[in-house]
Design an enzyme around this catalytic site. Structure first.
Site, mmCIF file in Angstrom:
data_model
loop_
_atom_site.group_PDB
_atom_site.id
_atom_site.type_symbol
_atom_site.label_atom_id
_atom_site.label_comp_id
_atom_site.label_asym_id
_atom_site.label_seq_id
_atom_site.Cartn_x
_atom_site.Cartn_y
_atom_site.Cartn_z
ATOM 1 N N ARG A 70 0.794 -1.216 0.000
ATOM 2 C CA ARG A 70 0.000 0.000 0.000
ATOM 3 C C ARG A 70 0.834 1.278 0.000
ATOM 4 O O ARG A 70 0.604 2.185 -0.794
ATOM 5 C CB ARG A 70 -0.921 0.061 1.235
ATOM 6 N N LYS A 102 26.609 -3.246 -0.564
ATOM 7 C CA LYS A 102 28.082 -3.114 -0.548
ATOM 8 C C LYS A 102 28.557 -2.417 0.714
ATOM 9 O O LYS A 102 29.732 -2.092 0.847
ATOM 10 C CB LYS A 102 28.545 -2.327 -1.772
ATOM 11 N N ARG A 123 11.167 3.909 3.631
ATOM 12 C CA ARG A 123 10.751 2.925 4.650
ATOM 13 C C ARG A 123 11.978 2.077 4.994
ATOM 14 O O ARG A 123 12.697 1.636 4.098
ATOM 15 C CB ARG A 123 9.635 2.019 4.144
ATOM 16 N N HIS A 151 4.786 5.787 11.721
ATOM 17 C CA HIS A 151 4.253 5.648 10.355
ATOM 18 C C HIS A 151 3.257 6.802 10.177
ATOM 19 O O HIS A 151 2.047 6.589 10.088
ATOM 20 C CB HIS A 151 3.571 4.283 10.208
HETATM 21 N N1 CP Z 1 -0.327 -0.108 5.883
HETATM 22 C C1 CP Z 1 0.886 -0.348 5.342
HETATM 23 O O1 CP Z 1 1.892 0.277 5.696
HETATM 24 O O2 CP Z 1 0.879 -1.302 4.358
HETATM 25 P P1 CP Z 1 2.132 -1.765 3.517
HETATM 26 O O3 CP Z 1 3.096 -2.406 4.484
HETATM 27 O O4 CP Z 1 1.616 -2.711 2.483
HETATM 28 O O5 CP Z 1 2.761 -0.532 2.915
#
Ligand code: CP
Length: 335
Positions: A70, A102, A123, A151
């Site tokens: 997502r 590396k 991420r 998040h």
């Molecule tokens: N909700 C969420 O972060 O989903 P993904 O891990 O698929 O990005």
């Protein structure tokens, strides 16, 4: 939401330009209002099938060092829908394709990518990784999830979804269920729920309780927080149930994961006595914590929630790069 947004002022919009999106506590209520309104504007634009050029000529680097469906694809779609382009690293610690393999440091890698892109979405499995990236980059860094840390963009789309479904958050009772210890989505979300005046009920296995420093900070801010294991009773008075996955990847001891993974299952029987109008959210992916039979319940909104991520991420990309054309009539718009 799409038909119900207010145009923020140019001054409010310009405050976002060049800013990073690292964690929920950085946002004020006024800033949340701006993000919600710009997201609703973009939702309306897409519903009207408008071709947008707000980010034409700009490049987003999408750096995912942990699996995602997502977040990565909605950010990339957001950039493309805004007329921009995308460069991507999508890898995991066991399948590295970039020079991370590396031994290149986050600082060096980001310093280089910052020279290619206008905005960087990252991420990482490492808590604090986005902060390290932000120190290295001149362009905005957007935290798309840092280990068990934060998040924030997920929490923003969660707020957007609740506003869309319930009309307000003020005074709502929200039950948060599942992995509240490692769950970065709930760590970000509780900050926003506190800002909006929600009451919180926390339900989790003992091993996955919300960290004490977070519950203390919420109570210090005057938020009513109840911790219970009686999920059914909590649902009888809740306006929102927010379910999270027990994350196998966060456990060092597989035996602990096996012990807690099925502690709470939301099935048709469990929601049979829930408060009328209660909505169910989940950041997804789910494993078995919500049974498939619940999908037909009219309050099950987790797939709509994922769709809403597109509008919120369009807003964040356009705001942080100073690209919201609607609010910049002095800029030449193309098309
Ligand atoms: N909700 C969420 O972060 O989903 P993904 O891990 O698929 O990005």
């Amino acid at each position: 939401m799409a038909n119900n947004w207010e145009k923020p002022s140019l001054e409010q919009i310009e405050k976002f330009e060049g800013k990073d999106v690292l964690s929920a506590p950085q946002f004020s209520k006024a800033e949340l209002d701006v993000i919600m309104n710009v997201a609703a504007y973009y939702e309306q634009a897409l519903l009207e099938k408008r071709i947008l050029k707000d980010m034409e000529g700009k490049v987003m680097a999408s750096l995912f060092y942990e699996p995602s469906t997502r977040t990565r694809l909605s950010f990339e779609t957001a950039m493309l829908r805004l007329g921009g382009t995308v460069i991507t690293v999508a890898e995991s610690p066991t399948n590295q394709t970039s020079s991370t393999a590396k031994g290149e440091t986050m600082h060096d890698g980001i310093t280089v990518i910052d020279g290619y892109a206008d905005v960087i979405v990252i991420r990482s499995p490492q808590k604090g990784a986005a902060d390290v990236a932000a120190q290295a980059a001149k362009h905005p860094i957007i935290n798309a999830g840092d280990g068990a840390g934060q998040h924030p963009t997920q929490a923003l789309l969660d707020i957007y979804t609740i506003l869309k479904e319930k009309g307000t958050l003020q005074g709502l009772k929200v039950t948060l269920l599942g992995d509240l210890k490692f769950g970065r989505t709930v760590h970000s979300l509780v900050d926003f729920l506190a800002i909006y005046g929600c009451e919180l009920v926390l339900v989790s296995p003992e091993e996955l309780k919300m960290p004490e420093e977070i519950t203390k900070s919420l109570r210090d801010r005057g938020v009513k927080v109840e911790e219970t294991s009686d999920l059914k009773k909590a649902l009888s008075t809740s306006d929102v149930l927010y379910v999270t996955r027990i994350q196998r990847e966060r456990f060092t001891d597989p035996a602990v994961y096996e012990k807690v993974k099925d502690a709470f299952i939301v099935d048709e029987e469990m929601i049979s006595g829930c408060k009328k109008g209660m909505i169910i959210l989940h950041p997804l992916p789910r494993v078995n914590e919500i049974s498939v039979g619940v999908d037909k319940y009219e309050g099950a909104k987790y797939f709509e929630q994922a769709y809403n991520g597109l509008y919120v991420r369009m807003a964040l990309l356009a705001l942080t790069t100073g690209s919201v054309v609607l609010f910049r009539p002095h800029r030449k718009t193309v098309g």
